[in-house]
Design an enzyme around this catalytic site. Structure first.
Site, PDB file in Angstrom:
ATOM      1  N   TRP A 325      45.502   9.443 -20.145  1.00 28.72           N
ATOM      2  CA  TRP A 325      45.989   8.119 -20.562  1.00 28.72           C
ATOM      3  C   TRP A 325      44.883   7.088 -20.458  1.00 28.72           C
ATOM      4  O   TRP A 325      44.808   6.157 -21.274  1.00 28.72           O
ATOM      5  CB  TRP A 325      47.167   7.707 -19.676  1.00 28.72           C
ATOM      6  CG  TRP A 325      47.699   6.339 -19.963  1.00 28.72           C
ATOM      7  CD1 TRP A 325      48.702   6.005 -20.839  1.00 28.72           C
ATOM      8  CD2 TRP A 325      47.279   5.095 -19.377  1.00 28.72           C
ATOM      9  NE1 TRP A 325      48.923   4.648 -20.836  1.00 28.72           N
ATOM     10  CE2 TRP A 325      48.064   4.065 -19.944  1.00 28.72           C
ATOM     11  CE3 TRP A 325      46.319   4.755 -18.430  1.00 28.72           C
ATOM     12  CZ2 TRP A 325      47.915   2.733 -19.592  1.00 28.72           C
ATOM     13  CZ3 TRP A 325      46.159   3.418 -18.081  1.00 28.72           C
ATOM     14  CH2 TRP A 325      46.955   2.421 -18.651  1.00 28.72           C
ATOM     15  N   HIS A 326      43.995   7.257 -19.475  1.00 29.22           N
ATOM     16  CA  HIS A 326      42.956   6.264 -19.241  1.00 29.22           C
ATOM     17  C   HIS A 326      41.864   6.279 -20.309  1.00 29.22           C
ATOM     18  O   HIS A 326      41.153   5.284 -20.474  1.00 29.22           O
ATOM     19  CB  HIS A 326      42.325   6.471 -17.863  1.00 29.22           C
ATOM     20  CG  HIS A 326      43.157   5.939 -16.745  1.00 29.22           C
ATOM     21  ND1 HIS A 326      44.200   6.657 -16.186  1.00 29.22           N
ATOM     22  CD2 HIS A 326      43.138   4.752 -16.085  1.00 29.22           C
ATOM     23  CE1 HIS A 326      44.763   5.940 -15.228  1.00 29.22           C
ATOM     24  NE2 HIS A 326      44.143   4.773 -15.153  1.00 29.22           N
ATOM     25  N   GLY A 327      41.706   7.364 -20.997  1.00 32.60           N
ATOM     26  CA  GLY A 327      40.680   7.364 -22.032  1.00 32.60           C
ATOM     27  C   GLY A 327      40.431   8.728 -22.634  1.00 32.60           C
ATOM     28  O   GLY A 327      40.752   9.766 -22.042  1.00 32.60           O
TER      29      GLY A 327
END
Length: 477
Positions: A325-327
């Site tokens: 989700w963060h990248g």
């Protein structure tokens, strides 16, 4: 439009006075004005992506209505699936398309086959990871009959685009924030004062702590091959405080601004670096995302129930997805994998819910154990942050290899304008203040709160890093 910019200050002053004076007698008028203001706020970044928020709003608003009017379970599942596929489709295209394409090309090239597929020059819309999760939670909760659908498009649209938390959270639940748009807001002096306190404290975290640390982090990580052990260790610790000051600072400002407008949004950070194990850390770090994954992914998968192998699977799924989700980078996935490994011993020995209180340190056995556990947990977190910050996994391992093998602990001269020894003292003082106020939202408490506030404002003015490019880290997610 950055919270730490003069532009936002002017924008918010205008919003505040129009909202509370000409419109104070009309809740609907306030909501319409907030919606317009939120769209202006978002369009300030890039007006072309405003259509995505509006489209996401319309899809989930009407899906919510259809879900409430439909009794057949199979049709309700189709409607829910439509919302999830649409929102995740937006997220996957803008955030992950190139990641999948590049890895697909690399996979075929590794076996000697050339692929004609090419990546695209896709701009990531600011805040898309946050507002898509916020609207998805709404339709999921309507499907589960936990909340009723919204009958006001204005209220729902304002809930989705509410500018204080639009681009970097907290990721609010409809059950908590959406009803607040339907009730009359009354100006409250105590809420206003606490909101101002949070804004000031958030600004100190961002432009004094985070942005000062960032100047060192950038130099050290960009030139890690020429750094000794002490510099690399400081670089990792500085990044830990950079990302904490940056993200929790944003959250504090968002909560403070919301209070000034008469809204209550959830706490997103609760002194995470005073955690005594990794389970407690994740109950205190990015709380809105952690609880989102818990409620909409971990528990539906079975959570901590069932066979041990299923529990392990669920832990790895939630941490790997959280990392992703963060990248769109393997570094984030590996960061999630590391945190899953950290969590496994707690799961094995049923210690993941051990610390539900606030840590205390004293000169007795319990206090000393707490202190050692805090240091150990912080060390694990800092180790994992190296992967989060590095551009590639290879670079992260090279960084860590040099950190543990150079063994040179002398101070190095770094060719940057900011101070060096002073930053260590600044961080230590910040930690002490955080510890002093660990059970409070901010340190402005007690009979000397006015003095604390004055000192904080003075530090912001004197030590703050003022740059047109000091974006918040989580804007890229």
């Amino acid at each position: 439009m950055l919270f730490n910019s003069f532009t936002f200050f002017v924008f918010f002053v205008i919003v505040f006075f129009v909202y509370w004076f000409p419109l104070k007698l009309s809740t609907k008028g306030q909501n319409i004005f907030l919606l317009i203001s939120s769209y202006v706020f978002y369009a300030w970044w890039d007006w072309r992506f405003l259509g995505l928020i509006i489209l996401s709003t319309l899809v989930d608003y009407f899906v919510g209505i259809f879900l409430s009017n439909e009794s057949k379970e199979n049709k309700r599942k189709v409607l829910l699936g439509l919302s999830i596929v649409f929102n995740l489709g937006l997220l996957c295209y803008f955030k992950y398309y190139n990641f999948f394409i590049e890895n697909w090309i690399y996979a075929w090239q590794s076996v000697g086959i050339k692929s004609n597929i090419t990546s695209l020059n896709i701009i990531l819309p600011v805040g898309i990871s946050f507002y898509t999760f916020q609207t998805m939670s709404y339709t999921i909760d309507v499907y589960r009959n936990k909340i009723k659908n919204s009958n006001s498009l204005i209220n729902f649209a304002t809930f989705v685009a509410f500018f204080p938390q639009l681009v970097a959270g907290p990721i609010e639940r409809a059950s908590h924030l959406l009803p607040q748009f339907s009730i009359k807001r009354v100006f409250d002096y105590k809420n206003t004062v606490s909101g101002i306190y949070l804004i000031v404290w958030g600004l100190l975290k961002k432009i004094v702590i985070a942005d000062t640390c960032a100047t060192y982090v950038n130099v050290i990580f960009d030139d890690y091959n020429n750094m000794n052990t002490l510099s690399l260790l400081l670089g990792a610790v500085y990044f830990a405080f950079q990302i904490y000051g940056d993200f929790s600072g944003y959250s504090d400002i968002a909560i403070g601004v919301s209070r000034l407008l008469g809204f209550d949004i959830m706490q997103n950070f609760n002194k995470p670096y005073f955690s005594r194990n990794i389970g407690e850390f994740w109950r205190r770090w990015h709380i809105s995302l952690s609880t989102w994954f818990r409620d909409y992914l971990y528990i539906p998968l079975g959570g901590s129930k069932g066979k041990f192998t299923l529990k392990v699977r669920n832990v790895f799924v939630i941490f790997l997805v959280s990392g992703f989700w963060h990248g769109a980078n393997w570094t984030f996935i590996f960061w999630g994998f590391l945190n899953a490994l950290y969590f496994l011993p707690l799961l094995m020995f049923n210690k993941n819910r051990k610390y539900l209180d606030t840590a205390s340190i004293s000169f007795n056995k319990t206090g000393i154990v707490n202190f050692l556990n805090i240091i150990a947990t912080f060390s694990l977190v800092v180790f994992a942050w190296v992967f989060f910050r590095s551009k590639t996994i290879t670079i992260a391992f090279s960084y860590l290899n040099r950190l543990f093998t150079d063994l040179n602990f002398s101070f190095q001269y770094l060719s940057i304008e900011r101070y060096s020894i002073e930053i260590v003292i600044l961080i230590m003082l910040f930690v002490l203040v955080e510890w002093y106020s660990k059970s409070q939202e901010h340190p402005f408490i007690g009979k000397f709160k006015s003095i604390y506030l004055t000192i904080t404002i003075f530090l912001i003015i004197i030590l703050g890093v003022y740059s047109d490019h000091s974006d918040f880290i989580y804007f890229q997610f």
